[in-house]
Scaffold this motif. Structure first.
Motif, PDB file in Angstrom:
ATOM      1  N   THR A 151       0.836  -1.199   0.000  1.00  0.00           N
ATOM      2  CA  THR A 151       0.000   0.000   0.000  1.00  0.00           C
ATOM      3  C   THR A 151       0.874   1.252   0.000  1.00  0.00           C
ATOM      4  OG1 THR A 151      -1.680  -1.176   1.264  1.00  0.00           O
ATOM      5  CG2 THR A 151      -1.823   1.227   1.219  1.00  0.00           C
ATOM      6  N   PRO A 152       0.585   2.243  -0.889  1.00  0.00           N
ATOM      7  CA  PRO A 152       1.392   3.472  -0.912  1.00  0.00           C
ATOM      8  C   PRO A 152       1.327   4.198   0.416  1.00  0.00           C
ATOM      9  CG  PRO A 152      -0.061   3.328  -2.836  1.00  0.00           C
ATOM     10  CD  PRO A 152      -0.477   2.227  -1.899  1.00  0.00           C
ATOM     11  N   GLY A 153       2.418   4.808   0.788  1.00  0.00           N
ATOM     12  CA  GLY A 153       2.461   5.574   2.026  1.00  0.00           C
ATOM     13  C   GLY A 153       1.645   6.846   1.913  1.00  0.00           C
ATOM     14  N   LEU A 154       1.261   7.383   3.028  1.00  0.00           N
ATOM     15  CA  LEU A 154       0.471   8.606   3.087  1.00  0.00           C
ATOM     16  C   LEU A 154       1.360   9.759   3.523  1.00  0.00           C
ATOM     17  CD1 LEU A 154      -2.289  10.083   3.045  1.00  0.00           C
ATOM     18  CD2 LEU A 154      -2.542   9.431   5.464  1.00  0.00           C
ATOM     19  N   ALA A 155       1.407  10.807   2.702  1.00  0.00           N
ATOM     20  CA  ALA A 155       2.186  11.991   3.053  1.00  0.00           C
ATOM     21  C   ALA A 155       1.429  12.811   4.090  1.00  0.00           C
ATOM     22  CB  ALA A 155       2.452  12.835   1.807  1.00  0.00           C
ATOM     23  N   VAL A 156       2.032  13.054   5.229  1.00  0.00           N
ATOM     24  CA  VAL A 156       1.421  13.821   6.297  1.00  0.00           C
ATOM     25  C   VAL A 156       2.156  15.155   6.408  1.00  0.00           C
ATOM     26  CG1 VAL A 156       0.866  13.906   8.754  1.00  0.00           C
ATOM     27  CG2 VAL A 156       0.807  11.720   7.524  1.00  0.00           C
ATOM     28  N   HIS A 157       1.416  16.255   6.329  1.00  0.00           N
ATOM     29  CA  HIS A 157       2.023  17.589   6.341  1.00  0.00           C
ATOM     30  C   HIS A 157       1.831  18.241   7.706  1.00  0.00           C
ATOM     31  CE1 HIS A 157       2.604  17.529   1.964  1.00  0.00           C
ATOM     32  NE2 HIS A 157       1.390  16.983   1.901  1.00  0.00           N
ATOM     33  N   GLY A 158       2.906  18.780   8.241  1.00  0.00           N
ATOM     34  CA  GLY A 158       2.828  19.536   9.471  1.00  0.00           C
ATOM     35  C   GLY A 158       2.358  20.954   9.202  1.00  0.00           C
ATOM     36  N   GLU A 159       2.243  21.739  10.252  1.00  0.00           N
ATOM     37  CA  GLU A 159       1.797  23.120  10.108  1.00  0.00           C
ATOM     38  C   GLU A 159       2.898  23.959   9.457  1.00  0.00           C
ATOM     39  OE1 GLU A 159       0.246  24.890  13.585  1.00  0.00           O
ATOM     40  OE2 GLU A 159      -0.926  23.138  14.175  1.00  0.00           O
ATOM     41  N   ALA A 160       2.487  24.798   8.517  1.00  0.00           N
ATOM     42  CA  ALA A 160       3.464  25.587   7.761  1.00  0.00           C
ATOM     43  C   ALA A 160       4.030  26.740   8.586  1.00  0.00           C
ATOM     44  CB  ALA A 160       2.819  26.120   6.490  1.00  0.00           C
ATOM     45  N   ALA A 161       3.190  27.346   9.441  1.00  0.00           N
ATOM     46  CA  ALA A 161       3.609  28.550  10.162  1.00  0.00           C
ATOM     47  C   ALA A 161       4.806  28.307  11.087  1.00  0.00           C
ATOM     48  CB  ALA A 161       2.437  29.130  10.947  1.00  0.00           C
ATOM     49  N   PRO A 162       4.787  27.271  11.942  1.00  0.00           N
ATOM     50  CA  PRO A 162       5.960  27.047  12.802  1.00  0.00           C
ATOM     51  C   PRO A 162       7.218  26.740  12.002  1.00  0.00           C
ATOM     52  CG  PRO A 162       4.047  25.849  13.621  1.00  0.00           C
ATOM     53  CD  PRO A 162       3.687  26.347  12.265  1.00  0.00           C
ATOM     54  N   PHE A 163       7.054  26.025  10.872  1.00  0.00           N
ATOM     55  CA  PHE A 163       8.193  25.710  10.033  1.00  0.00           C
ATOM     56  C   PHE A 163       8.802  26.984   9.454  1.00  0.00           C
ATOM     57  CE2 PHE A 163       9.923  24.657   5.816  1.00  0.00           C
ATOM     58  CZ  PHE A 163      10.906  23.736   6.188  1.00  0.00           C
TER      59      PHE A 163
END
Length: 269
Positions: free
Chosen positions: A3-15
């Motif tokens: 099964t393909p992995g799922l891309a999980v995105h963190g919050e952009a502002a702290p980055f």
């Protein structure tokens, strides 16, 4: 089948905030620029600049030998404009200001950063992609158009002509045509180069009388410019209605009727 992995995105502002803390921060930096006529030191990180911008990739290259590298001197770009470019490279966003946006645009063009041409949201410009070379100038151009006024327009026209920014040049000329008297009295008009001035002199949509335009051109003129002015004036105030020989002339917009016009077969309306 896996099964393909799922891309999980963190919050952009702290980055973005974390990366902004590295901007012009000597801690962990491995390259120093000496910027502008004031020779201000600006600290940066070689790997980040190289992966975000082809110009810096070529400029910095691989680190050669041990020890601290020599500062990179960039004397022609103002420090404020350079820091704005770095802010975008680090965080993919930048705050632009009316008084410095043309310098940021110039730096973006010279460094091959095309992403700052278009796009504004609540005064904060955000980049929309990973390739900085596709967006920098675009954001700047849209911002310039939004804040264009009499004091800024001739400076913007000069930048447009210098770097071949056709849409910005057209917008500036149209603005000057609509606000001719005010624009011709600015310092920016007197500082135009000959290639930037000639399109204005050739325009028949300037909203100013010929006598005022002649005085403005004389104020601008300097050694070597007179012949170019005369050449532009051949087809300026009194244009032929069409290309046919003998066709009647017409007054350029803003030209007041004068007695001698009767000898030129001008249609006065």
């Amino acid at each position: 089948m896996e099964t393909p992995g799922l891309a999980v995105h963190g919050e952009a502002a702290p980055f973005s905030t974390a990366l902004r803390s590295l901007l012009n921060n000597p801690q962990y930096s491995d390259v120093c620029f000496v910027v502008g006529q004031e020779r201000q030191e600006v600290f940066a990180h070689r790997c980040l600049l190289a992966c975000r911008c082809n110009f810096f990739q070529r400029l910095l290259g691989p680190k050669l030998g041990p020890g601290t590298p020599s500062p990179v001197v960039l004397s022609t770009v103002p420090a404020e404009a350079f820091l704005a470019v770095l802010e975008f490279l680090y965080t993919n966003s930048v705050r632009l200001h009316r008084h410095s946006v043309l310098e940021v645009l110039t730096a973006a063009v010279e460094y091959g950063l095309e992403e700052l041409r278009e796009g504004e949201k609540k005064g904060r410009l955000l980049g929309g992609g990973n390739m900085v070379s596709d967006r920098v100038e675009q954001l700047c151009l849209e911002f310039v158009v939004k804040v264009l006024d009499v004091e800024l327009v001739c400076e913007a026209l000069q930048v447009a002509v210098t770097f071949g920014l056709g849409p910005l040049q057209e917008r500036c000329i149209a603005f000057i045509e609509a606000h001719s008297q005010e624009a011709l009295r600015t310092r920016g008009f007197l500082e135009l180069s000959a290639p930037a001035l000639l399109p204005l002199l050739r325009s028949d949509k300037l909203c100013v009388d010929e006598a005022e335009l002649v005085l403005a051109a004389r104020s601008w003129a300097r050694v070597g410019a007179v012949e170019q002015i005369v050449e532009a004036w051949k087809c300026h105030a009194l244009r032929r209605g069409d290309a046919a020989r003998g066709a009647p002339c017409r007054r350029r917009r803003g030209t007041l009727p004068r007695e001698h016009h009767c000898f030129l077969d001008l249609p006065f309306k």
